[in-house]
Design a protein around this motif. Structure first.
Motif, mmCIF file in Angstrom:
data_model
loop_
_atom_site.group_PDB
_atom_site.id
_atom_site.type_symbol
_atom_site.label_atom_id
_atom_site.label_comp_id
_atom_site.label_asym_id
_atom_site.label_seq_id
_atom_site.Cartn_x
_atom_site.Cartn_y
_atom_site.Cartn_z
ATOM 1 N N ALA A 105 -8.497 5.923 -4.012
ATOM 2 C CA ALA A 105 -7.933 5.183 -5.146
ATOM 3 C C ALA A 105 -7.880 3.685 -4.883
ATOM 4 O O ALA A 105 -7.361 2.922 -5.698
ATOM 5 N N GLY A 106 -8.423 3.264 -3.731
ATOM 6 C CA GLY A 106 -8.505 1.839 -3.428
ATOM 7 C C GLY A 106 -7.396 1.291 -2.554
ATOM 8 O O GLY A 106 -7.311 0.075 -2.343
ATOM 9 N N LEU A 107 -6.558 2.174 -2.018
ATOM 10 C CA LEU A 107 -5.462 1.724 -1.167
ATOM 11 C C LEU A 107 -5.894 1.755 0.300
ATOM 12 O O LEU A 107 -6.823 2.472 0.673
ATOM 13 N N TYR B 277 1.339 6.099 -7.225
ATOM 14 C CA TYR B 277 0.164 6.906 -7.577
ATOM 15 C C TYR B 277 0.562 8.386 -7.682
ATOM 16 O O TYR B 277 0.216 9.071 -8.650
ATOM 17 N N SER B 278 1.286 8.860 -6.691
ATOM 18 C CA SER B 278 1.705 10.257 -6.673
ATOM 19 C C SER B 278 2.607 10.584 -7.856
ATOM 20 O O SER B 278 2.471 11.638 -8.497
ATOM 21 N N GLU B 279 3.524 9.686 -8.158
ATOM 22 C CA GLU B 279 4.447 9.925 -9.268
ATOM 23 C C GLU B 279 3.730 9.903 -10.612
ATOM 24 O O GLU B 279 4.058 10.679 -11.513
ATOM 25 N N ARG B 280 2.744 9.010 -10.755
ATOM 26 C CA ARG B 280 1.976 8.990 -12.010
ATOM 27 C C ARG B 280 1.222 10.299 -12.200
ATOM 28 O O ARG B 280 1.172 10.847 -13.305
ATOM 29 N N LYS B 281 0.640 10.808 -11.134
ATOM 30 C CA LYS B 281 -0.110 12.057 -11.210
ATOM 31 C C LYS B 281 0.821 13.235 -11.523
ATOM 32 O O LYS B 281 0.453 14.163 -12.253
ATOM 33 N N ALA B 282 2.009 13.199 -10.970
ATOM 34 C CA ALA B 282 2.934 14.336 -11.104
ATOM 35 C C ALA B 282 3.706 14.340 -12.416
ATOM 36 O O ALA B 282 3.992 15.393 -12.973
ATOM 37 N N SER C 45 0.823 -1.207 0.000
ATOM 38 C CA SER C 45 0.000 0.000 0.000
ATOM 39 C C SER C 45 0.857 1.256 0.000
ATOM 40 O O SER C 45 0.561 2.238 -0.697
ATOM 41 N N VAL C 46 1.936 1.252 0.787
ATOM 42 C CA VAL C 46 2.843 2.401 0.820
ATOM 43 C C VAL C 46 3.476 2.619 -0.551
ATOM 44 O O VAL C 46 3.499 3.742 -1.078
#
Length: 232
Positions: free
Chosen positions: A212-214, A127-132, A120-121
């Motif tokens: 986001a499901g985490l 997730y953050s890197e994909r968004k950024a 999950s971590v």
């Protein structure tokens, strides 16, 4: 991951060095003989304190703790991590580690994931890197990224974290890398990065990971930031 550090007779290289109050400080490449000590510090001082790990109580899950340890161990083998040592009264001690690796355009960083909490971590970071899209933002095909920065608790407050972050620049220049990016999960680390010239390109609340499901709290409003710095 395809980037390979050339580790030759010039290594480990020193990136910063200074003296204060009778103590000599050195920031350099982490040498292979200190990998186990570095891993011990990461498991005992970073895993319990890092915001995302702490939120999920990662350290009470043996499988996740073992899993994150294995990933750190593999990252250290890449020989791009930074280490801070102190020398005083004839002794030398490792007191800070920044686990660094090279993020490349079009190359997914894959790790064997063990433990649901560690998964999950790691997924929250991805997730953050994909968004950024830090490489796209920086206009680079590769950048130095990190999987954790930690200073031994008894040495916190001595501004070692700032010196370690600053040492990424000479390391990057030596490796032909034009910038750096990191997911900073804690308010203190975000402020430190900003003081060191990083700026935020993406921010989200921890509860967004739950959406986001985490497996994160659905009401946690603390902010996670993707921050970057380009070296001109």
């Amino acid at each position: 991951m395809t980037f390979k550090r050339v580790w030759d007779e010039s290594c480990p290289r020193i990136w910063d060095q200074w003296e204060a109050d009778g103590t000599k400080y050195t920031i350099q490449d982490l040498p292979p003989e200190d990998d186990e000590e570095a891993l011990k510090i990461l498991l005992e001082h970073l895993a319990p304190d890092e915001v995302l790990c702490k939120t999920l109580d990662l350290v009470i899950d043996p499988e996740s703790l073992q899993g994150i340890g294995k990933v750190w161990k593999e990252c250290l083998k890449l020989r791009t991590s930074l280490a801070c040592y102190i020398e005083k009264d004839g002794g030398r001690k490792l007191v800070a580690i920044n686990v660094c690796l090279v993020k490349e355009k079009g190359v997914e960083m894959e790790f064997a994931v063990e433990g649901s909490r560690w998964q999950s971590v790691l997924e929250a970071v991805k997730y953050s890197e994909r968004k950024a899209d830090p490489l796209g933002y920086l206009g680079l095909d590769k950048a130095l990224t990190a999987m954790g920065l930690v200073v031994l608790r008894e040495y916190r407050g001595a501004k070692l974290g700032a010196r370690v972050l600053a040492s990424r620049e000479p390391l990057c220049r030596a490796l032909g890398i034009g910038g750096t990016t990191t997911v900073f999960s804690g308010a203190a680390s975000q402020k430190l990065a900003a003081r060191c010239g990083f700026h935020s390109i993406f921010e989200c609340q921890i509860k967004e990971f739950a959406q986001a499901g985490l497996d994160f709290p659905k009401d946690d409003e603390r902010i996670v930031k993707v921050m970057v710095k380009k070296y001109e």
